[in-house]
Design an enzyme around this catalytic site. Structure first.
Site, mmCIF file in Angstrom:
data_model
loop_
_atom_site.group_PDB
_atom_site.id
_atom_site.type_symbol
_atom_site.label_atom_id
_atom_site.label_comp_id
_atom_site.label_asym_id
_atom_site.label_seq_id
_atom_site.Cartn_x
_atom_site.Cartn_y
_atom_site.Cartn_z
ATOM 1 N N ASP A 149 2.159 -6.987 2.181
ATOM 2 C CA ASP A 149 1.005 -6.217 2.662
ATOM 3 C C ASP A 149 1.484 -4.997 3.454
ATOM 4 O O ASP A 149 0.901 -4.628 4.480
ATOM 5 C CB ASP A 149 0.051 -7.075 3.504
ATOM 6 N N HIS B 288 -8.718 -10.540 -1.503
ATOM 7 C CA HIS B 288 -8.683 -10.404 -0.036
ATOM 8 C C HIS B 288 -9.895 -11.184 0.487
ATOM 9 O O HIS B 288 -11.028 -10.824 0.181
ATOM 10 C CB HIS B 288 -8.775 -8.912 0.301
ATOM 11 N N HIS C 130 0.868 -1.180 0.000
ATOM 12 C CA HIS C 130 0.000 0.000 0.000
ATOM 13 C C HIS C 130 0.904 1.229 0.000
ATOM 14 O O HIS C 130 1.570 1.495 0.994
ATOM 15 C CB HIS C 130 -0.910 -0.013 1.234
ATOM 16 N N HIS D 13 0.707 3.346 8.423
ATOM 17 C CA HIS D 13 -0.306 4.194 9.064
ATOM 18 C C HIS D 13 0.401 5.225 9.939
ATOM 19 O O HIS D 13 1.512 4.986 10.425
ATOM 20 C CB HIS D 13 -1.242 3.362 9.938
HETATM 21 O O1 DOR Z 1 -3.793 -5.033 7.600
HETATM 22 C C1 DOR Z 1 -4.214 -4.621 6.529
HETATM 23 N N1 DOR Z 1 -4.057 -3.326 6.150
HETATM 24 N N2 DOR Z 1 -4.862 -5.473 5.741
HETATM 25 C C2 DOR Z 1 -5.468 -5.070 4.612
HETATM 26 O O2 DOR Z 1 -6.042 -5.903 3.943
HETATM 27 C C3 DOR Z 1 -5.479 -3.632 4.225
HETATM 28 C C4 DOR Z 1 -4.343 -2.913 4.815
HETATM 29 C C5 DOR Z 1 -4.446 -1.408 4.713
HETATM 30 O O3 DOR Z 1 -4.821 -0.907 3.653
HETATM 31 O O4 DOR Z 1 -4.112 -0.743 5.684
#
Ligand code: DOR
Length: 485
Positions: A361, A200, A83, A365
């Site tokens: 993955d 997913h 991401h 954040h």
């Molecule tokens: O832990 C996760 N974070 N799993 C996901 O499927 C999405 C991801 C996110 O976008 O933060």
């Protein structure tokens, strides 16, 4: 939506850099998939692997990188699942910081998910991201297009337009495709254009507000749990749909084509690699598998010959739910870190090829989204910078996985899933490799990380194995001196 003609190859883009010439003396060249396992000097000339051995004919006054002696050279890693948060969430990661984190972890290419804002559900958004990556990214970025408009799971996104913009695959990652008919329609489109669906798995009526794996630790901690059936249930349904679509395709005499874009292609994107054609891509690639029950289903489906592949993350392969006793929000991920039995099943499946490849993955954040009560924290851990070292330390050095299988699962295997040409240590091949000191020990501390976010599940761990150099698309993209953070 027109699927009558093949769209152009997927694009992977990064900042152009002049092709380089240098020698790395006395390294262990290790690309067992392509028959390379030897110690010698490595010559890179004009961005290509020009030769190796003791009697190299290097150009005069060539630059010699002599501080890497004793390190191992692997074909560059490729992450099918990250991401990069652009557009819309650049405060967590962007197309400069994410690819830099990737390069620091030995990756030469990284595939970005579509859960951005706006969602990458139409051609212009995907094209914008790839253009931005061509300006900013130190290693190649491939983009995933959403399966459904706005990731809402209601109607199909602009699949053909996304394919024409150069997306590598399609996925609503972060969310499941609950509507079986939508999944069926999506597969009928994507099989025609030779790109996989990345799925997913999550039954949202079971995950609800779950924080961790449902088991004895969730019961003890009083945290709402997510049962393994939350994943294995939808998996069973999806396998049934793959079986149906595969049979339909065989009746119609169709074949699924590999797309052969280059991970080993030019930075401008779109160029087709000179590597051998990739085999047909799977119909579905299942992302971040976590449960033993899912592994059993995948094993049966593969024995039956269904066109599927599977990935596992470093955190699911290395960590267990018991660790949640520390209430560490960085261990709150979706799907959850599961029991010791689940972890053991995943590791065995990675070793025997039931799990095809590693996907990080990587889910950055910000502190305000993580440093809150665990019930409120967002799901996700970063992973690009720690993947190799964590798996080397936790699985290879403990004898649970061979180094050969780890390298293959991080490099060639993800390329085969996505239909991309594989990085390889081969004379004449583009220089796409990483150089790793397998003995250097380092502590994962916030200041050692190059990405924008610090929510790493391995913070505080001491790992063995340190990426010292990443060469992508013929140029040095990341270098770290011995012992440097
Ligand atoms: O832990 C996760 N974070 N799993 C996901 O499927 C999405 C991801 C996110 O976008 O933060």
């Amino acid at each position: 939506m027109d699927t009558s003609t093949r769209p152009s190859a997927p694009k992977l883009t990064c900042r152009a850099a002049p092709p380089e010439t240098f020698v790395i003396p006395s390294v262990h060249l290790f690309d067992p998939q392509h028959g390379v396992d030897l110690v010698g000097d490595l010559l890179v000339e004009e961005g290509k692997i020009a030769g190796w051995g003791d009697a190299l004919r290097a150009p005069e006054k060539v630059e010699i990188l002599d501080d890497l002696a004793g390190c191992w050279v692997f074909p560059g890693f490729v992450d099918p699942h990250a991401h990069l948060r652009t557009p819309g969430h650049e405060y967590k990661e962007d197309l400069t910081s994410g690819p830099l984190a990737a390069a620091a972890g030995g990756y030469v290419a990284v595939v970005a998910m579509a859960n951005t804002d706006p969602v990458a559900d139409c051609g212009p958004v995907a094209a914008w991201i790839l253009d931005e990556a061509a300006r900013e990214a130190v290693v190649r970025v491939g983009q995933v297009g959403a399966v459904s408009r706005g990731l809402k799971g209601e109607e199909l996104a602009e699949i053909r337009e996304l394919a024409d913009a150069g997306v590598v695959a399609f996925s609503d990652d972060g969310r499941p495709i609950a509507d079986a008919d939508l999944l069926l329609q999506a597969l009928r489109y994507t099989r025609g254009i030779g790109r996989p669906l990345l799925i997913h798995l999550e039954n949202r009526s079971l995950s609800v507000d779950g924080v961790m794996h449902e088991g004895r630790w969730s019961a003890r901690l009083g945290l709402r749990g997510v049962p393994a059936a939350c994943e294995s249930g939808p998996l069973a349904r999806d396998l049934e749909i793959v079986r149906y679509v595969d049979a339909e395709q065989k009746r119609q005499g169709g074949t699924r084509g590999g797309v052969v874009a280059g991970v080993a292609a030019a930075s401008g994107g779109g160029a087709v690699s000179s590597g051998p054609p990739a085999a047909a891509v799977p119909l579905i690639h299942f992302q971040h598998l976590s449960a033993a029950a899912s592994v059993r289903l995948v094993r049966q489906a593969k024995a039956e010959g269904l066109p599927i592949t599977v990935e596992a993350t470093p955190h699911h392969l290395l960590l267990t739910d018991e660790l949640l006793t520390g209430f560490d929000q960085n261990l709150k991920v979706n799907p959850p870190i599961r029991s010791a039995e689940d972890r053991a099943a995943l590791v065995a499946a990675l070793a025997d090829g039931t799990v095809d490849c590693i996907g990080t993955d990587h889910a950055p954040h910000a502190p305000q989204e993580k440093e809150v009560p665990i019930e409120d924290a967002l799901f996700g851990t970063t992973g690009l910078e720690t993947a190799f070292a964590a798996l080397h330390t936790g699985l290879v050095l403990t004898g649970q996985l061979s180094l050969e299988r780890l390298v293959e699962a991080m490099s060639g295997a993800p390329c085969r899933v996505l239909g991309l040409a594989e990085p390889r240590l081969e004379e004449g091949a583009p220089a796409d490799f990483c150089v790793v000191d397998l003995e250097e020990r380092w502590r994962v501390a916030p200041e050692t990380l190059r990405g924008k976010s610090r929510n790493c599940a391995f913070l505080g761990e001491t790992l063995t194995g340190r990426v010292r150099l990443t060469v992508a698309d013929g140029a040095r993209r990341f270098a770290r001196a011995r012992g440097e953070d």
